[in-house]
Write an enzyme that holds these catalytic residues in place. Structure first.
Site, short mmCIF file in Angstrom:
data_model
loop_
_atom_site.label_atom_id
_atom_site.label_comp_id
_atom_site.label_asym_id
_atom_site.label_seq_id
_atom_site.Cartn_x
_atom_site.Cartn_y
_atom_site.Cartn_z
N ARG A 23 125.19 14.49 48.94
CA ARG A 23 125.73 14.20 47.61
C ARG A 23 125.99 12.70 47.48
O ARG A 23 126.51 12.07 48.41
CB ARG A 23 127.06 14.94 47.38
CG ARG A 23 126.92 16.42 47.04
CD ARG A 23 126.26 16.65 45.68
NE ARG A 23 126.16 18.04 45.29
CZ ARG A 23 125.10 18.84 45.51
NH1 ARG A 23 124.04 18.37 46.13
NH2 ARG A 23 125.10 20.09 45.10
N GLU A 62 123.66 11.00 38.37
CA GLU A 62 122.39 11.75 38.29
C GLU A 62 122.36 12.51 36.98
O GLU A 62 123.41 13.02 36.55
CB GLU A 62 122.30 12.76 39.43
CG GLU A 62 122.22 12.12 40.81
CD GLU A 62 122.05 13.17 41.91
OE1 GLU A 62 121.85 14.36 41.59
OE2 GLU A 62 122.11 12.79 43.08
N HIS A 80 116.70 13.71 43.86
CA HIS A 80 117.44 14.94 44.20
C HIS A 80 116.49 16.16 44.25
O HIS A 80 116.62 17.09 43.46
CB HIS A 80 118.57 15.19 43.19
CG HIS A 80 119.62 16.12 43.73
ND1 HIS A 80 120.96 16.03 43.41
CD2 HIS A 80 119.54 17.19 44.58
CE1 HIS A 80 121.65 16.99 44.02
NE2 HIS A 80 120.80 17.70 44.74
C1 DGY Z 1 122.30 22.11 46.44
O1 DGY Z 1 121.93 23.26 46.65
O2 DGY Z 1 123.47 21.76 46.53
C2 DGY Z 1 121.25 21.14 46.03
O3 DGY Z 1 121.75 19.85 46.00
C3 DGY Z 1 120.66 21.52 44.68
O4 DGY Z 1 121.67 21.67 43.76
#
Ligand code: DGY
Length: 321
Positions: A240, A269, A287
């Site tokens: 993240r 994002e 991402h």
């Molecule tokens: C997750 O599964 O957390 C990925 O980042 C996609 O949202």
């Protein structure tokens, strides 16, 4: 009225996942794949017994307060749940689930791509050719960092971290990790446990982030922690964006203290950070850690399994609140 529970699916999912949702629920889809704003999300949830969102839908405390009594479950199509205020959901008695395990392989692949792309200057070389600027070659041209034999530091040795470590072993890397607790030997597989983050940082030639974003981990990579990495280390983030203080990262990349960064996630994002994008020593992706067909199917099915359990009067397998 079908007599089936009503389900709001907030984003476009795979055909097979949507077909199962349509078969088993009175499902509302989003064929245009728009991102719902706060008010639209609240309004659409008013008719829902269950919602299947992605990390793009923000269930903050005020959104959760406005959800209807009938809504039983927020079944996330993600392993990360930092977009949901879990305490607020608990207080309202709304079940929250995620989709662990099924995206570990895909995300670990992207971590390797980010590591190699950063270490071997993948984006810089690609750009040079595409822009018609490749007019020179010499043994001193585009020299990167070899990862073979170097130390791969994993921050957060959960499921994704463990698979990333396994893949890094394939490159002959030595594995080090920091986690809330030490793993049993069969999961650790010879990796070195560091009881403190500081100790991990000091040995991480490549530092790969695999912990969730929580108030405790927000900004965990900052000027102080970056300064503890070995000279010319590489940062990989497929977890993240909130884990990284991007201003501190930019400063470390500009000074050359950090050799490069491979990033699949950003503080903002979609879009990312234009100041990061302007640097040469970064390898960037939008991402897409879990973006493979098989993984997206598996995530959708796992979210539906959790919803099915709730309407069958059972405890969902992936309950996080
Ligand atoms: C997750 O599964 O957390 C990925 O980042 C996609 O949202």
């Amino acid at each position: 009225m079908t007599g089936k529970p009503s389900l709001l699916v907030t984003r476009r999912l795979t055909d097979d996942v949507e077909a199962r949702a349509a078969r088993d629920y009175d499902a509302v889809f989003n064929p245009e794949d728009r991102v719902f704003g706060r008010d639209e999300l609240i309004a659409l949830c008013q008719q829902a017994d269950a919602v299947l969102p992605c990390h793009s839908e923000i269930f903050s405390a005020d959104v959760i307060a406005a959800l209807p009594e009938r809504l039983r479950i927020i079944a996330n199509h993600s392993v990360g749940v930092d977009h949901v205020d879990l305490d607020a959901a608990r207080a309202r008695g709304i079940i929250v689930t995620n989709t662990p395990d099924v995206l570990s392989d895909a995300t670990a692949e992207i971590a390797m791509l980010c590591m190699l792309g950063a270490a071997r200057r993948g984006a810089e070389g690609d750009r040079m050719i595409r822009e018609g600027r490749w007019d020179f070659w010499s043994p001193s041209f585009m020299v990167g960092r070899q990862v073979t034999g170097r130390r791969f530091g994993v921050l957060g040795m959960g499921r994704v971290g463990q698979v990333a470590a396994e893949r890094a072993r394939g490159f002959g890397m030595e594995i080090h990790y920091h986690n809330r607790s030490r793993l049993p030997a069969e999961l650790e597989k010879g990796a070195t446990f560091h009881a403190s983050l500081e100790s991990l940082l000091e040995v991480s030639d490549v530092l790969s982030l695999h912990c969730p974003a929580t108030p405790r981990t927000t900004g965990v990579i900052n000027a102080d922690t970056l300064a503890r990495l070995p000279e010319k280390a590489i940062l990989v983030n497929t977890a993240r964006g909130a884990l990284v203080d991007e201003e501190a990262l930019i400063a470390a990349l500009k000074s050359g203290r950090l050799f490069a960064a491979g990033l699949d996630v950003f503080r903002d994002e979609p879009g990312g950070n234009p100041e990061i994008a302007a640097l040469d020593n970064v390898f960037l992706l939008p991402h897409i850690g879990s973006a493979t067909r098989e993984t997206r199917d598996a995530m959708g099915f796992r979210a539906l399994d959790n919803i099915d359990a709730v309407f069958a009067g059972q405890e969902p397998g992936d309950r996080v609140a």
